[in-house]
Design a protein around this motif. Structure first.
Motif, PDB file in Angstrom:
ATOM      1  N   ASP A   1       0.831  -1.181   0.000  1.00  0.00           N
ATOM      2  CA  ASP A   1       0.000   0.000   0.000  1.00  0.00           C
ATOM      3  C   ASP A   1       0.887   1.260   0.000  1.00  0.00           C
ATOM      4  N   LEU A   2       0.455   2.307  -0.702  1.00  0.00           N
ATOM      5  CA  LEU A   2       1.269   3.515  -0.799  1.00  0.00           C
ATOM      6  C   LEU A   2       1.606   4.113   0.562  1.00  0.00           C
ATOM      7  N   LYS A   3       0.643   4.045   1.490  1.00  0.00           N
ATOM      8  CA  LYS A   3       0.902   4.611   2.810  1.00  0.00           C
ATOM      9  C   LYS A   3       1.956   3.809   3.556  1.00  0.00           C
TER      10      LYS A   3
ATOM     11  N   TRP B   1       3.707  11.887  -1.440  1.00  0.00           N
ATOM     12  CA  TRP B   1       2.568  11.955  -0.518  1.00  0.00           C
ATOM     13  C   TRP B   1       3.084  12.087   0.921  1.00  0.00           C
ATOM     14  N   GLY B   2       4.127  11.327   1.206  1.00  0.00           N
ATOM     15  CA  GLY B   2       4.677  11.333   2.552  1.00  0.00           C
ATOM     16  C   GLY B   2       5.229  12.695   2.964  1.00  0.00           C
ATOM     17  N   LEU B   3       5.652  13.484   1.976  1.00  0.00           N
ATOM     18  CA  LEU B   3       6.234  14.796   2.291  1.00  0.00           C
ATOM     19  C   LEU B   3       5.315  15.631   3.160  1.00  0.00           C
ATOM     20  N   SER B   4       4.027  15.571   2.864  1.00  0.00           N
ATOM     21  CA  SER B   4       3.111  16.398   3.642  1.00  0.00           C
ATOM     22  C   SER B   4       2.303  15.571   4.633  1.00  0.00           C
ATOM     23  N   ASN B   5       2.531  14.266   4.670  1.00  0.00           N
ATOM     24  CA  ASN B   5       1.693  13.452   5.539  1.00  0.00           C
ATOM     25  C   ASN B   5       2.446  12.571   6.521  1.00  0.00           C
ATOM     26  N   VAL B   6       3.745  12.411   6.323  1.00  0.00           N
ATOM     27  CA  VAL B   6       4.503  11.598   7.270  1.00  0.00           C
ATOM     28  C   VAL B   6       5.418  12.534   8.039  1.00  0.00           C
TER      29      VAL B   6
END
Ligand code: SF4
Ligand code: SF4
Lengths: 311, 471
Positions: A126-128, A300-305
């Motif tokens: 999964d991407l997340k 995606w992780g840049l703004s969410n992880v």
């Protein structure tokens, strides 16, 4: 495929090369022994080479070692074998068919074989989950610096016309799958020129001030009140009545302080007048889905992880 | 060769087969000195890779990671200059030594000489003395001959393999390498280099010997340019030695009359028999002479036996031989311009090398401006530029650095201003710099970006960069 229009240069090169090599061999062979005719009665003199100049000037023979001569022969054989196997004789491609392009392809294949399984492993996830994997993030960062940083900046915060990827503001939606789709297929950002639809230059200025007021930026209250009806008529269709934008259309949210082209009244007026076109290229064919998967997870992780965005 | 009455045709061969040289064992001052050199160099060569330092191999040239470890020093590709300096220093040392004392390097410390010495020692142990070896080679094939030859080559091979293994151990951690050798788990390139270097050792020290010095060695070819008439060389004292002749016989033949006329050389040919390049030093200085002084030792032994003073063959200079200079004269002339110039250059380079190595900062940084995103206007009219800092911590311990910037009013960092790097780590760190609008002219502005270690004062770098304000 010939680079020359006639076969002349090809033959010229082949002949010169072969004459050169064979000539070396012949010279070596003819010079390794030397016959000298001695006048009758004279003592055999092997001390000299038998070369004589100016009547009595002779050359002492201090022979080279024989293995030296054999080495020379071996290099001649080697060069001939090389020319049979590899390109070198004019247009002749060589028995092995070696090409620099082929060598490059082989390296690509090798890299694919080395790293393919790693990317394949991530592709299953999964991407997340990929975004949470530190190793995948390190790979993603390197991919980003190589392929994306030219436009979006090394820190992913973009610049004029290139979206900031390290905030939580998305033109087309910030779900991991949407980010991946964006990278895979690219995007075409299109804001048509609205000068005609909005009306006079005065109207354009009024709408711009209304837009500024939407995001709570400093604006002229009178102009912005005058601009509101024009906005409802010409802009609301895409940006929504309250200017919240529409991610299905890629229409930016105008009620925040994030600007793609800049948030001054002048810049907004220019946008209204002339419109904007913007292209994000598709990376599907170029990088392949497996790499895009890791890249999308990184972005995606840049703004969410937490801790994923560059400090 | 034919008779000398008919016209004849002689064939001159321009390439000669190698003739085996059976060098006789020699004992004496210089032979001992050579053995000391053998021991020193080999203890160093075989021992060094096994030493550990700070949890890693003390001396390791890690080609894959492009890092050279030499005890406390870690050299990166950027430090290549030090390697060049080291080579220049070695070269000047060699020039200096050659100008003063000729081919001392060749005769005593050159790997070719050292390994040949070891291989000849093995040869003597297995095949016997010079005469025994000559006899053995003339003998028809026999079981004993085979056994001796086989034994010799096996022993040579063993030494060669160990040498090749050690050599590769300088480039791959030798403890791992040893384990891989035991389990035969060596990689193809490791196999290749171990065998290649072993084969080179075996071939050079076992088979090629003087051929290397005479025909392969480039240094042998140009060191004559460092020689002059005051260079110490191995010479035969012709004035003292000639006319040569066998003593005892002539003394018997004419009751000592001839003996009186003879020089000190008894023509025993010992000096020729011990010579590893097979020359007769009594014919004067020849390019084949590697300055090993074996003939000096041999002749001194002979002189001791016949009761004449030593030094018929000795270290002396061309000038001294021709003009009869004393030892003090020779020493005084040693300090001639050529030597002093070599010495001065050598000293200068050594000092520069030592200083720059001592002052080396184990921290490097390259500043790369983002080209695509030239400069952006952000909220409140601030201008932001993005840079990629390529930071290399070339020390072996982790460090925490502060990023410091200067050059424009209100220039500051957005985001964290500290970064931590592990030992020998390289990292690319994006940083954002900001100024308030109107604080700098449009276009390029010169600024500086620096790194300052928080845990070690003096550990810092500063690089120039450009801050771009959009027009
Ligand atoms: S001549 Fe003497 S010093 Fe020179 S190589 Fe022969 S033995 Fe050694
Ligand atoms: S060893 Fe000494 S004495 Fe014997 S031949 Fe040589 S120079 Fe003469």
């Amino acid at each position: 495929m010939s680079d020359f229009t006639s076969g002349f240069w090809n033959i010229y090169i082949v002949v010169l090369t072969l004459i050169g090599i064979l000539g070396c061999g012949l010279l070596l062979w003819s010079q390794s022994k030397h016959k000298i005719t001695l006048p009758p009665g004279s003592r055999v003199q092997t001390q000299t080479t038998g070369h004589m100049w100016d009547e009595d000037l002779t050359e002492l023979n201090t022979p080279m070692p024989r293995w030296w001569m054999w080495l020379f022969y071996i290099t001649i054989v080697f060069s001939l074998a090389y020319l049979v196997l590899y390109p070198g004789l004019g247009e002749y491609a060589g028995k092995l068919g070696w090409k620099s392009a082929g060598a490059y392809q082989q390296e690509l294949k090798q890299a694919e074989a080395d790293y393919g399984p790693l990317f394949a492993k991530y592709q299953q996830q999964d991407l997340k989950a990929v975004a949470a994997d530190p190793q995948a993030r390190a790979i993603g960062e390197r991919l980003f610096l190589t392929y994306c940083a030219q436009c979006h900046g090394s820190d992913a915060r973009g610049s004029k016309g290139f979206p900031n990827l390290a905030d939580n503001d998305w033109l087309h939606g910030g779900e991991p799958d949407v980010v991946k789709t964006t990278i895979m297929n690219g995007r075409n950002g299109m804001m048509p020129p609205m000068a005609a639809a909005v009306g006079s230059e005065k109207d354009v200025e009024n709408v711009a001030h209304y837009v500024l007021s939407l995001s709570g930026s400093t604006s002229d209250p009178i102009k912005s009140v005058l601009g509101k009806p024009k906005f409802s008529a010409a802009c609301a269709a895409c940006h929504g009545a309250d200017g919240h934008g529409n991610q299905m259309l890629g229409a930016p949210n105008l009620s925040d302080k994030t600007w793609l082209y800049g948030g001054s009244a002048d810049t907004i007026m220019e946008t209204i007048r002339k419109g904007r076109t913007n292209t994000m290229p598709a990376f599907k064919d170029f990088l392949g889905e497996a790499k895009v998967h890791v890249l999308a997870a990184y972005v995606w992780g840049l703004s969410n992880v937490k801790g994923a965005a560059p400090q | 060769m034919s008779s000398n009455t008919t016209p004849e045709v002689a064939v001159v061969k321009m390439y000669a087969a190698r003739e085996e040289i059976y060098a006789r064992e020699v004992q004496g001052r210089y032979a001992s000195l050579r053995w000391i050199c053998v021991w020193l160099t080999q203890i160093l060569f075989y021992g060094l890779p096994w030493i550990n330092w700070n949890g890693r191999q003390a001396v390791l040239f890690d080609l894959l990671a492009r890092k050279f470890y030499i005890f406390g020093i870690v050299l990166w590709p950027q430090d290549f200059i030090y390697l060049a300096a080291l080579l220049i220093i070695s070269a000047y040392l060699l020039f200096l030594a050659t100008a003063i004392a000729g081919r001392v390097w060749c005769g005593f410390a050159c790997p070719q000489t050292v390994y040949t010495e070891i291989f000849m020692w093995i040869e003597r142990k297995i095949e016997g003395s010079r005469s025994a070896r000559m006899r053995l080679d003339r003998q028809p094939a026999s079981l004993e001959k085979f056994a001796r030859k086989f034994g010799k080559h096996a022993a040579w091979g063993a030494v060669a393999l160990w040498t090749g293994f050690t050599f590769v151990g300088y480039f791959t951690p030798i403890h791992t390498l040893a384990r891989e050798v035991v389990t035969l788990g060596l990689g193809p390139w490791e196999w290749f280099w171990v065998l290649f270097y072993s084969f080179a050792t075996y071939g050079n020290a076992g088979w090629m010997r003087e051929q290397v010095c005479k025909y392969m060695c480039p240094y042998a070819r140009f060191q004559s340019s460092m020689f002059d008439k005051d260079t110490l060389i191995i010479t035969y004292d012709e004035k003292r030695g000639e006319p040569r002749g066998a003593r005892a016989k002539s003394a018997r033949a004419d009751g000592g009359a001839l003996k009186a006329k003879l020089g000190d050389c008894i023509d025993c040919s010992m000096c020729v028999q011990v010579c590893p390049t097979g020359i007769d030093i009594r014919q004067g200085l020849q390019y084949e002479c590697i300055g090993c002084a074996a003939c000096v030792d041999a002749c001194n032994g002979v002189m001791d036996k016949v009761g004449s003073p030593r030094g018929l063959i000795r270290y002396s200079t061309d000038h001294a031989m021709k003009q009869g200079l004393s030892g003090a004269d020779i020493r005084r002339r040693a300090l001639r311009p050529r030597v002093l110039i070599y010495l001065a250059i050598l000293l200068a380079i050594v000092v520069a090398f030592g200083l720059s190595l001592a002052m080396r900062t184990p921290l490097k940084m390259d500043v790369l401006r983002d080209r695509g995103a030239m400069g952006r206007e952000i909220e409140d009219g601030m201008i932001e530029n993005v840079y990629r800092l390529q930071i290399m911590n070339t020390s072996e311990s982790p460090h925490r650095y502060r990023i410091v910037v200067d050059g424009l009013p209100s220039l500051r960092l957005a985001g964290a201003d500290e970064v931590t790097l592990n030992g020998t780590e390289t990292r690319s760190v994006p940083v954002r710099l900001r100024i308030d609008g109107g604080q700098a002219g449009k276009g390029s502005n010169k600024i500086h970006i620096g790194l300052q270690a928080l845990d070690e004062s003096g550990l810092q770098v500063r690089e120039e960069a450009v801050f771009y304000v959009p027009r």
